[in-house]
Design a protein around this motif. Structure first.
Motif, PDB file in Angstrom:
ATOM      1  N   TYR A  33       0.844  -1.197   0.000  1.00  0.00           N
ATOM      2  CA  TYR A  33       0.000   0.000   0.000  1.00  0.00           C
ATOM      3  C   TYR A  33       0.879   1.247   0.000  1.00  0.00           C
ATOM      4  O   TYR A  33       1.944   1.264   0.630  1.00  0.00           O
ATOM      5  CB  TYR A  33      -0.872   0.055   1.262  1.00  0.00           C
ATOM      6  CG  TYR A  33      -1.755  -1.149   1.461  1.00  0.00           C
ATOM      7  CD1 TYR A  33      -1.230  -2.338   1.936  1.00  0.00           C
ATOM      8  CD2 TYR A  33      -3.112  -1.089   1.175  1.00  0.00           C
ATOM      9  CE1 TYR A  33      -2.025  -3.450   2.126  1.00  0.00           C
ATOM     10  CE2 TYR A  33      -3.925  -2.199   1.369  1.00  0.00           C
ATOM     11  CZ  TYR A  33      -3.365  -3.376   1.841  1.00  0.00           C
ATOM     12  OH  TYR A  33      -4.154  -4.475   2.028  1.00  0.00           O
ATOM     13  N   GLY A  98      -3.282  -8.986   2.782  1.00  0.00           N
ATOM     14  CA  GLY A  98      -4.035  -7.861   2.233  1.00  0.00           C
ATOM     15  C   GLY A  98      -5.511  -7.944   2.490  1.00  0.00           C
ATOM     16  O   GLY A  98      -6.282  -7.140   1.972  1.00  0.00           O
ATOM     17  N   THR A  99      -5.933  -8.902   3.293  1.00  0.00           N
ATOM     18  CA  THR A  99      -7.357  -9.029   3.594  1.00  0.00           C
ATOM     19  C   THR A  99      -7.541  -9.352   5.066  1.00  0.00           C
ATOM     20  O   THR A  99      -6.585  -9.677   5.762  1.00  0.00           O
ATOM     21  CB  THR A  99      -8.004 -10.167   2.772  1.00  0.00           C
ATOM     22  OG1 THR A  99      -7.328 -11.400   3.093  1.00  0.00           O
ATOM     23  CG2 THR A  99      -7.897  -9.901   1.289  1.00  0.00           C
ATOM     24  N   GLY A 100      -8.773  -9.256   5.508  1.00  0.00           N
ATOM     25  CA  GLY A 100      -9.111  -9.623   6.864  1.00  0.00           C
ATOM     26  C   GLY A 100      -8.311  -8.871   7.889  1.00  0.00           C
ATOM     27  O   GLY A 100      -8.111  -7.666   7.768  1.00  0.00           O
ATOM     28  N   ASP A 101      -7.835  -9.556   8.878  1.00  0.00           N
ATOM     29  CA  ASP A 101      -7.119  -8.927   9.967  1.00  0.00           C
ATOM     30  C   ASP A 101      -5.609  -8.936   9.761  1.00  0.00           C
ATOM     31  O   ASP A 101      -4.861  -8.692  10.700  1.00  0.00           O
ATOM     32  CB  ASP A 101      -7.453  -9.624  11.287  1.00  0.00           C
ATOM     33  CG  ASP A 101      -8.915  -9.457  11.657  1.00  0.00           C
ATOM     34  OD1 ASP A 101      -9.397 -10.210  12.519  1.00  0.00           O
ATOM     35  OD2 ASP A 101      -9.575  -8.578  11.073  1.00  0.00           O
ATOM     36  N   SER A 102      -5.168  -9.221   8.566  1.00  0.00           N
ATOM     37  CA  SER A 102      -3.735  -9.204   8.290  1.00  0.00           C
ATOM     38  C   SER A 102      -3.210  -7.792   8.506  1.00  0.00           C
ATOM     39  O   SER A 102      -3.571  -6.877   7.767  1.00  0.00           O
ATOM     40  CB  SER A 102      -3.506  -9.646   6.838  1.00  0.00           C
ATOM     41  OG  SER A 102      -2.154  -9.713   6.536  1.00  0.00           O
ATOM     42  N   PRO A 103      -2.415  -7.553   9.531  1.00  0.00           N
ATOM     43  CA  PRO A 103      -2.059  -6.175   9.889  1.00  0.00           C
ATOM     44  C   PRO A 103      -1.143  -5.511   8.871  1.00  0.00           C
ATOM     45  O   PRO A 103      -0.332  -6.160   8.216  1.00  0.00           O
ATOM     46  CB  PRO A 103      -1.357  -6.336  11.241  1.00  0.00           C
ATOM     47  CG  PRO A 103      -0.851  -7.729  11.252  1.00  0.00           C
ATOM     48  CD  PRO A 103      -1.814  -8.531  10.439  1.00  0.00           C
ATOM     49  N   LEU A 104      -1.286  -4.202   8.769  1.00  0.00           N
ATOM     50  CA  LEU A 104      -0.402  -3.397   7.941  1.00  0.00           C
ATOM     51  C   LEU A 104       0.868  -3.086   8.712  1.00  0.00           C
ATOM     52  O   LEU A 104       0.820  -2.713   9.880  1.00  0.00           O
ATOM     53  CB  LEU A 104      -1.075  -2.074   7.571  1.00  0.00           C
ATOM     54  CG  LEU A 104      -2.139  -2.059   6.490  1.00  0.00           C
ATOM     55  CD1 LEU A 104      -2.529  -0.627   6.190  1.00  0.00           C
ATOM     56  CD2 LEU A 104      -1.645  -2.740   5.247  1.00  0.00           C
TER      57      LEU A 104
END
Lengths: 115, 112
Positions: A33, A98-104
């Motif tokens: 991102y 890149g989806t759900g609770d996958s943290p940035l």
């Protein structure tokens, strides 16, 4: 392990010039991102890659902004004909899925100053 | 509709006190609400996050309280320490994505 790496950490350029900002995500992270953070504000979404393709570029402010991720790892944000209003910290982030609770996981950003 | 409104802009708390930061949103499609901590010159780092199916989540000294009907959520920092002095951002996203909409931030100062 290494986090998200952004280079350069600082970039000063003259109005009208072209700049490239680089992001090395965490190894194995498929999602990448770009956000932009103006002074005293929260980050604003610019573009999101899943693998090599731009899954959502709705945050790019205009066609002077472009980003690529040709091999699904390193990404480059390109700004043509820079304007003083482009001055900000450009943040890159990656996540495993890149989806759900996958943290940035954010990098420390590139501070761009357009004079 | 895409905004997340955060308050206060700045907050000063004594060491050992409770820090409370509030956020409100309009878009009922939001389904993921994280809080990020940012130190000067660094990128934001995830502190804690919540989904709207629970009203509270606690991790150590950090607690998120979530009020779905009021469309509000808050961060509570218990036993605040000088090392907690930073800028805190709430955020929200939808459809399980990480296209986050951030609040304006709260600069927290913990006095020793």
């Amino acid at each position: 392990g290494a986090g998200v790496s952004q280079t350069p950490s600082n970039k000063v350029t003259e109005k009208g010039k072209y700049v490239e900002l680089r992001c090395d995500p965490i190894s194995g992270h498929t999602a990448l991102y770009w956000y932009r953070q103006s002074l005293g504000q929260g980050p604003e979404f610019l573009i999101y890659f899943q693998g090599t393709g731009a899954a959502d570029d709705s945050g790019l402010p205009n066609d002077r902004f472009f980003a690529v991720r040709p091999e699904g790892s390193v990404s480059t944000l390109k700004i043509q004909r820079t304007e003083r209003g482009d001055s900000a910290v450009y943040l890159c982030a990656s996540s495993l899925m890149g989806t759900g609770d996958s943290p940035l996981h954010f990098g420390n950003g590139t501070r761009l100053t357009v004079t | 509709q895409q905004q997340v409104k955060q308050s206060p802009q700045s907050l000063i708390v004594q060491k050992g006190g409770i820090s409370i930061i509030n956020c409100a949103y309009e878009n009922t499609a939001f389904d993921y609400f994280p809080w990020y901590q940012q130190f000067p010159g660094k990128g934001p780092a995830l502190l804690i996050a919540i989904r709207p199916d629970v009203s509270e989540k606690k991790e150590g000294r950090f607690t998120i309280s979530f009020n779905k009907s009021a469309k509000q959520f808050s961060l509570h920092i218990m036993d605040s320490q000088p090392g907690d002095s930073a800028t805190y951002f709430c955020a929200a996203s939808w459809q399980g994505a990480q296209k986050l909409v951030f609040g304006q931030g709260t600069r927290l100062t913990i006095n020793p």
